[in-house]
Design a protein around this motif. Structure first.
Motif, PDB file in Angstrom:
ATOM      1  N   ASP A  90       0.828  -1.207   0.000  1.00 25.41           N
ATOM      2  CA  ASP A  90       0.000   0.000   0.000  1.00 25.41           C
ATOM      3  C   ASP A  90       0.865   1.261   0.000  1.00 25.41           C
ATOM      4  O   ASP A  90       0.384   2.349  -0.334  1.00 25.41           O
ATOM      5  N   THR A  91       2.122   1.115   0.384  1.00 26.88           N
ATOM      6  CA  THR A  91       3.043   2.246   0.442  1.00 26.88           C
ATOM      7  C   THR A  91       3.654   2.537  -0.923  1.00 26.88           C
ATOM      8  O   THR A  91       3.736   3.695  -1.344  1.00 26.88           O
ATOM      9  N   THR A  92       4.110   1.491  -1.618  1.00 33.66           N
ATOM     10  CA  THR A  92       4.752   1.632  -2.927  1.00 33.66           C
ATOM     11  C   THR A  92       4.587   0.333  -3.704  1.00 33.66           C
ATOM     12  O   THR A  92       4.591  -0.744  -3.105  1.00 33.66           O
ATOM     13  N   PRO A  93       4.452   0.405  -5.031  1.00 36.84           N
ATOM     14  CA  PRO A  93       4.368  -0.830  -5.809  1.00 36.84           C
ATOM     15  C   PRO A  93       5.715  -1.532  -5.963  1.00 36.84           C
ATOM     16  O   PRO A  93       5.769  -2.680  -6.397  1.00 36.84           O
ATOM     17  N   ILE A  94       6.806  -0.862  -5.593  1.00 36.40           N
ATOM     18  CA  ILE A  94       8.140  -1.433  -5.794  1.00 36.40           C
ATOM     19  C   ILE A  94       8.631  -1.991  -4.459  1.00 36.40           C
ATOM     20  O   ILE A  94       9.255  -1.285  -3.651  1.00 36.40           O
ATOM     21  N   VAL A  95       8.307  -3.261  -4.212  1.00 38.90           N
ATOM     22  CA  VAL A  95       8.651  -3.947  -2.969  1.00 38.90           C
ATOM     23  C   VAL A  95       9.410  -5.223  -3.310  1.00 38.90           C
ATOM     24  O   VAL A  95       8.938  -6.036  -4.109  1.00 38.90           O
ATOM     25  N   GLU A  96      10.573  -5.398  -2.715  1.00 38.11           N
ATOM     26  CA  GLU A  96      11.364  -6.609  -2.904  1.00 38.11           C
ATOM     27  C   GLU A  96      11.480  -7.328  -1.558  1.00 38.11           C
ATOM     28  O   GLU A  96      12.225  -6.903  -0.678  1.00 38.11           O
ATOM     29  N   GLY A  97      10.694  -8.390  -1.404  1.00 44.20           N
ATOM     30  CA  GLY A  97      10.744  -9.150  -0.172  1.00 44.20           C
ATOM     31  C   GLY A  97      12.063  -9.894  -0.045  1.00 44.20           C
ATOM     32  O   GLY A  97      12.543 -10.493  -1.003  1.00 44.20           O
ATOM     33  N   ILE A  98      12.660  -9.857   1.150  1.00 42.22           N
ATOM     34  CA  ILE A  98      13.925 -10.533   1.412  1.00 42.22           C
ATOM     35  C   ILE A  98      13.693 -11.793   2.224  1.00 42.22           C
ATOM     36  O   ILE A  98      14.321 -12.821   2.004  1.00 42.22           O
ATOM     37  N   SER A  99      12.783 -11.718   3.178  1.00 45.18           N
ATOM     38  CA  SER A  99      12.437 -12.867   3.997  1.00 45.18           C
ATOM     39  C   SER A  99      11.046 -12.627   4.558  1.00 45.18           C
ATOM     40  O   SER A  99      10.372 -11.657   4.183  1.00 45.18           O
ATOM     41  N   ILE A 100      10.635 -13.472   5.469  1.00 44.89           N
ATOM     42  CA  ILE A 100       9.298 -13.366   6.033  1.00 44.89           C
ATOM     43  C   ILE A 100       9.099 -12.074   6.802  1.00 44.89           C
ATOM     44  O   ILE A 100       7.975 -11.608   6.969  1.00 44.89           O
ATOM     45  N   ASP A 101      10.196 -11.433   7.231  1.00 42.36           N
ATOM     46  CA  ASP A 101      10.060 -10.278   8.117  1.00 42.36           C
ATOM     47  C   ASP A 101      10.795  -9.033   7.639  1.00 42.36           C
ATOM     48  O   ASP A 101      10.965  -8.088   8.409  1.00 42.36           O
ATOM     49  N   GLU A 102      11.242  -8.983   6.384  1.00 44.71           N
ATOM     50  CA  GLU A 102      11.952  -7.787   5.928  1.00 44.71           C
ATOM     51  C   GLU A 102      11.812  -7.615   4.422  1.00 44.71           C
ATOM     52  O   GLU A 102      11.600  -8.579   3.680  1.00 44.71           O
ATOM     53  N   ALA A 103      11.946  -6.360   3.976  1.00 43.38           N
ATOM     54  CA  ALA A 103      11.824  -6.056   2.551  1.00 43.38           C
ATOM     55  C   ALA A 103      12.506  -4.734   2.246  1.00 43.38           C
ATOM     56  O   ALA A 103      12.685  -3.884   3.125  1.00 43.38           O
ATOM     57  N   PHE A 104      12.902  -4.575   0.976  1.00 45.03           N
ATOM     58  CA  PHE A 104      13.348  -3.292   0.452  1.00 45.03           C
ATOM     59  C   PHE A 104      12.170  -2.632  -0.260  1.00 45.03           C
ATOM     60  O   PHE A 104      11.383  -3.303  -0.942  1.00 45.03           O
ATOM     61  N   LEU A 105      12.065  -1.310  -0.134  1.00 42.86           N
ATOM     62  CA  LEU A 105      11.034  -0.540  -0.826  1.00 42.86           C
ATOM     63  C   LEU A 105      11.703   0.636  -1.522  1.00 42.86           C
ATOM     64  O   LEU A 105      12.557   1.313  -0.934  1.00 42.86           O
TER      65      LEU A 105
END
Length: 397
Positions: A90-105
């Protein structure tokens, strides 16, 4: 590198323990350990006593006698993770999940509609707290590497922005362990030579680092010490491997029980491979031992496959070759992963075709039953009696 700090690294704080504290008010503000034999995650109240992951629960309780030990609830963690990632998207369409608990946006294109990256990060943290009830730390920087370092330094429950032009001033005083790829072995080599900070690494020439650590590691650390990381935040990136692991605890287990656990893990991994139409060639086993050392063993097959029987046969061969080491050092965790994945699920058939066809039919039949009646509706005989509920990642935030 971006001209502005537009990359966010969002990392939930002590994720598993935070979920337990959220769901049980009696645990809030108290030291919590998640995991029965091995600590999979620890609350910050427990970490204050020196508890770390992975660590045996007995040792953790010696350090922190008042700790409350709870079993891992993977279904609750998965549900919470999905809710947090919904906030990310909902924040940005560009999300790269790294693991179950972290991501780059990546939020560089949202200035006019959402505000500055710092404002977006502040709002993201508030929304995760409000909608999911969990604390999260966000690092903001121009590179993925530095954004991740910033979130680590900013924990717990913080926001740390590294302004453009001040990156090296922030990075260089940090200990060498903050560089990606610097584990205990590399750290030991560097500290033996009084290379204690990132700044010390940066002042060494690339050739010196290569001679000390090898070509790949030397070039890698030289680039990171100067904050050179050209990678962009990417969406829709397919996994390079598919794996699963199981914490076994510290009690001695018969080798047959380890074999059965491995069979159940391979069953889980290959079902995911077939679901994603991904065949793979390389099987890797991961071991963690009673003295907290680790080892990996890999073997590549001639052709890519997603067959349970074929991958299990290779995994069992690797396990058998390391039986003596397991008996000597005691096994506390085993994991299996399949890599060198074919993105289209293409499989080169081998003779005899009939035998392969029978294995495929068995896999298809088991998958169909599980899809209809649930993943626990049927088990292979080799894995009966072995619950893999502790099969969760080890978190170290």
């Amino acid at each position: 590198m971006h001209d502005q700090a537009t990359i966010l690294h969002a990392d939930l704080d002590s994720f598993y323990a935070s979920v337990e504290q959220r769901d049980d008010p009696a645990l809030r503000g108290r030291p919590v350990l998640v995991g029965m034999g091995v600590v999979l995650a620890a609350s910050y109240e427990a970490k204050a006593f020196g508890v770390r992951t992975p660590m045996g629960v007995a040792q953790a309780r010696h350090l922190c006698p008042q700790a409350i030990v709870v079993p891992a609830r993977m279904s609750a963690f998965t549900t919470a993770s999905k809710a947090v990632f919904a906030v990310f998207k909902d924040t940005t369409p560009i999300v790269e999940g790294i693991s179950i608990d972290e991501a780059f946006l990546e939020v560089g294109g949202l200035l006019r509609i959402r505000g500055t990256p710092t404002e977006i990060a502040r709002r993201l943290r508030a929304e995760v707290r409000e909608r999911v009830g969990l604390p999260i730390t966000v690092g903001v920087a121009r590179t993925k590497f530095l954004a991740k370092v910033a979130s680590a330094v900013g924990k717990p429950d913080g926001l740390l922005v590294v302004p453009p032009g001040q990156e090296l001033a922030f990075l260089h005083p940090l200990p060498v362990e903050r560089l990606w790829g610097v584990g205990p072995v590399t750290s030991g080599k560097l500290r033996e030579r009084r290379i204690n900070t990132v700044g010390h690494v940066a002042r060494l020439g690339e050739a010196t680092l290569v001679s000390l650590l090898g070509a790949h590691a030397g070039r890698h650390l030289h680039a990171l010490a100067h904050n050179r990381d050209p990678r962009r935040v990417r969406v829709g990136v397919r996994r390079g491997s598919i794996g699963s692991q199981c914490a076994l605890g510290r009690r001695e287990r018969p080798f047959e029980e380890v074999e059965a656990t491995l069979a159940a893990l391979v069953d889980r991994v290959t079902r995911r491979m077939r679901s994603g139409h991904r065949a793979g060639r390389t099987v890797t086993l991961r071991f963690r031992f009673g003295d907290f050392t680790r080892a990996t063993r890999s073997r590549s097959m001639w052709t890519a496959t997603m067959q349970t029987a074929t991958i299990l046969r290779t995994a069992r061969e690797l396990l058998a070759e390391n039986r003596a080491m397991i008996a000597e050092r005691g096994l506390t965790l085993i994991g299996v992963a399949v890599s060198n994945l074919d993105g289209d699920g293409n499989v080169q058939l081998e003779l005899p075709f009939e035998a392969l066809h029978d294995e495929d039919k068995l896999d298809d039949a088991l998958d169909a039953v599980r899809d209809r009646f649930g993943s626990s509706a049927v088990k292979r005989a080799a894995s009966l009696g072995h619950d893999l509920s502790p099969s969760v990642p080890i978190l170290s935030d």
